[in-house]
Motif scaffolding. Structure first.
Motif, PDB file in Angstrom:
ATOM      1  N   LEU A  27       3.534   6.643   5.759  1.00  0.00           N
ATOM      2  CA  LEU A  27       4.701   5.873   5.701  1.00  0.00           C
ATOM      3  C   LEU A  27       5.077   7.351   4.380  1.00  0.00           C
ATOM      4  O   LEU A  27       4.671   8.437   3.842  1.00  0.00           O
ATOM      5  CB  LEU A  27       4.428   4.523   4.643  1.00  0.00           C
ATOM      6  N   ARG A  28       6.488   7.002   4.549  1.00  0.00           N
ATOM      7  CA  ARG A  28       7.179   7.968   4.070  1.00  0.00           C
ATOM      8  C   ARG A  28       8.360   7.482   2.512  1.00  0.00           C
ATOM      9  O   ARG A  28       8.323   6.177   3.425  1.00  0.00           O
ATOM     10  CB  ARG A  28       7.618   9.361   4.581  1.00  0.00           C
ATOM     11  N   PRO A  85       6.896  -3.311  -6.579  1.00  0.00           N
ATOM     12  CA  PRO A  85       5.431  -2.468  -7.615  1.00  0.00           C
ATOM     13  C   PRO A  85       5.239  -3.724  -8.376  1.00  0.00           C
ATOM     14  O   PRO A  85       3.791  -3.332  -8.062  1.00  0.00           O
ATOM     15  CB  PRO A  85       6.417  -1.218  -8.123  1.00  0.00           C
ATOM     16  N   ALA A  86       5.951  -4.563  -8.803  1.00  0.00           N
ATOM     17  CA  ALA A  86       5.819  -4.819 -10.101  1.00  0.00           C
ATOM     18  C   ALA A  86       4.698  -6.707 -10.130  1.00  0.00           C
ATOM     19  O   ALA A  86       4.796  -7.178 -10.749  1.00  0.00           O
ATOM     20  CB  ALA A  86       6.161  -5.363 -11.251  1.00  0.00           C
ATOM     21  N   ASN A  87       4.871  -6.161  -8.646  1.00  0.00           N
ATOM     22  CA  ASN A  87       4.583  -8.129  -7.966  1.00  0.00           C
ATOM     23  C   ASN A  87       3.384  -7.974  -7.234  1.00  0.00           C
ATOM     24  O   ASN A  87       3.352  -8.994  -5.716  1.00  0.00           O
ATOM     25  CB  ASN A  87       6.152  -8.368  -7.716  1.00  0.00           C
ATOM     26  N   ARG A 134      -7.765  -3.286  -3.675  1.00  0.00           N
ATOM     27  CA  ARG A 134      -8.388  -2.008  -4.071  1.00  0.00           C
ATOM     28  C   ARG A 134      -6.785  -1.270  -4.434  1.00  0.00           C
ATOM     29  O   ARG A 134      -6.933  -0.485  -5.123  1.00  0.00           O
ATOM     30  CB  ARG A 134      -8.590  -1.235  -2.391  1.00  0.00           C
ATOM     31  N   ALA A 135      -5.387  -1.828  -3.994  1.00  0.00           N
ATOM     32  CA  ALA A 135      -4.278  -1.137  -4.058  1.00  0.00           C
ATOM     33  C   ALA A 135      -4.316  -1.278  -6.248  1.00  0.00           C
ATOM     34  O   ALA A 135      -3.600  -0.559  -6.586  1.00  0.00           O
ATOM     35  CB  ALA A 135      -3.151  -2.012  -4.187  1.00  0.00           C
ATOM     36  N   PRO A 151       4.583   4.407  -6.531  1.00  0.00           N
ATOM     37  CA  PRO A 151       4.541   4.927  -4.715  1.00  0.00           C
ATOM     38  C   PRO A 151       3.777   5.622  -4.813  1.00  0.00           C
ATOM     39  O   PRO A 151       2.955   5.802  -3.240  1.00  0.00           O
ATOM     40  CB  PRO A 151       6.002   4.469  -4.271  1.00  0.00           C
ATOM     41  N   GLU A 152       3.992   6.394  -5.299  1.00  0.00           N
ATOM     42  CA  GLU A 152       2.916   8.158  -4.534  1.00  0.00           C
ATOM     43  C   GLU A 152       1.551   7.590  -5.224  1.00  0.00           C
ATOM     44  O   GLU A 152       0.750   7.747  -4.504  1.00  0.00           O
ATOM     45  CB  GLU A 152       2.464   8.492  -6.276  1.00  0.00           C
TER      46      GLU A 152
END
Length: 412
Positions: A27-28, A85-87, A134-135, A151-152
């Protein structure tokens, strides 16, 4: 010897180990922005529906606020992987199935490296519960600032990928399974809509004395009387959800009437250790919740279809006279003008209550017993068909869950 990069179930002909890849190879991040337009409409992103058009209400509000055409939004295109990212802990990550669009910069969108993987396949990998678990180890934030996965950090994660031919096989398999689930969901939704339609047409509308649709041979007007003249009343006793045990005596608790049961309750999956002075069903009682969160919730009724079931506290118990059919009574209480009348009688703010004294005052329209029984039998059969389709849907979803666990390596 167990290999952590080989799934438990595979299609015939595939034997190679899956290759470990960093997500950044697959992914990018896409960061280009532009104003909304006909080609790139403004959309939202939700856990339930993924990338989805803004509501009509939102569009109207935009017109009221003023011209937003010069404001720039983040671009996303068909088959991008999108997440909030927050959800992320609620599963806010999916593939863009909508197409070209723009949305708020709070969302992150990735384009997929098609040389390495297929968008549909990578979506299956990253929406799995074990991947999200894991994320979430990368969540950053404080009590006062919302925690999020950058994202990083997401792109730094590793996962296992097979060759593209095996990806296609797996993707096609799950697409067929998803199509089957969608078809089953459509059948279930259609049956529920049909039931609503029949309920509206097979009971008299307000001010009328006969329904729009009737079984052949019935022409007499329906009679009207107070429910208090047509039944005797009592209350359930004791027990709350804190009393539930894994094995014991079957019990009906009022809260389950909102979420679990259809018109006739024949199978109970909650149990308690029986206490003294318990109220035990004889069969054919009509039960109505005595308390609930809203007057709409409380205005419903079910029939206890068998004897020997404990009737818990906060249940109004109605035993109709011999010329009133229990299923018919439960249906007429739960629908149309009778339900509206019950809702008006329910009292309270944070919790509403409905007493037997209130139920006794409800006006009931009813035909002769034979017609009541035909109506009751018709809806019981329809409920059984709905329950059968519901079980099929649940089984398909369980099968998909099992395949997702076994057709991907653990920790993939």
């Amino acid at each position: 010897m167990e290999h952590k990069n080989i799934p438990e179930i595979r299609f015939s002909g595939f034997t190679n180990e899956w290759e470990q890849r960093r997500l950044s190879e697959v992914l990018r991040e896409r960061n280009n922005q532009q104003p909304q337009s006909m080609e790139y409409p403004l959309v939202s992103f939700t856990v339930e529906n993924g990338v989805t058009p803004k509501t009509d209400r939102y569009e109207r509000e935009q017109l009221v606020v003023g011209d937003k055409s010069s404001k720039k939004y983040k671009v996303t295109v068909l088959n991008d992987i999108v997440y909030n990212p927050a959800n992320l802990k609620f599963g806010a990550i999916s593939r863009n199935k909508y197409g070209n669009a723009v949305f708020s910069p709070i969302y992150v969108t990735f384009l997929v490296n098609n040389d390495v993987t297929m968008p549909e396949f990578i979506e299956m990998l990253i929406t799995r519960k074990d991947f999200i678990k894991r994320a979430l180890k990368y969540q950053q934030g404080t009590v006062y600032e919302r925690q999020s996965v950058s994202p990083e950090n997401l792109l730094s994660m590793n996962l296992y990928l097979p060759g593209k031919l095996e990806q296609e096989k797996i993707g096609t398999f799950f697409k067929h399974l998803d199509d089957t689930i969608s078809l089953q969901q459509c059948k279930l939704d259609l049956l529920k809509e049909q039931k609503k339609g029949y309920l509206q047409k097979m009971f008299p509308k307000n001010g009328q004395t006969a329904p729009e649709i009737r079984f052949k041979g019935f022409t007499d007007d329906w009679e009207e009387r107070k429910l208090g003249e047509l039944a005797s009343f009592s209350k359930g006793n004791g027990y709350t959800k804190n009393d539930l045990v894994e094995f014991g005596d079957p019990i009906i608790l009022y809260g389950r009437l909102y979420t679990k049961y259809e018109t006739v309750i024949e199978k109970v999956d909650t149990f308690v250790n029986k206490k003294d002075k318990s109220i035990i069903s004889e069969g054919s009682e009509v039960i109505v919740p005595a308390s609930g969160e809203s007057s709409e919730d409380i205005s419903r009724a079910s029939v206890v279809g068998k004897s020997g079931i404990i009737l818990g506290g906060d249940l109004n118990i109605i035993k109709p006279v011999n010329y009133i059919d229990s299923i018919f009574l439960a249906l007429t209480i739960s629908n149309g003008s009778q339900q509206k009348e019950m809702s008006k009688r329910a009292q309270g703010k944070s919790v509403v209550h409905l007493h037997n004294s209130d139920l006794k005052q409800v006006n009931i329209l009813y035909p002769k017993l034979e017609e009541q029984q035909k109506i009751g039998s018709f809806f019981k059969q329809l409920d059984n068909t709905i329950a059968l389709h519901q079980r099929k849907l649940e089984l398909l979803k369980e099968q998909k869950k099992g395949f997702l666990q076994k057709m991907f390596p653990k920790n993939s």
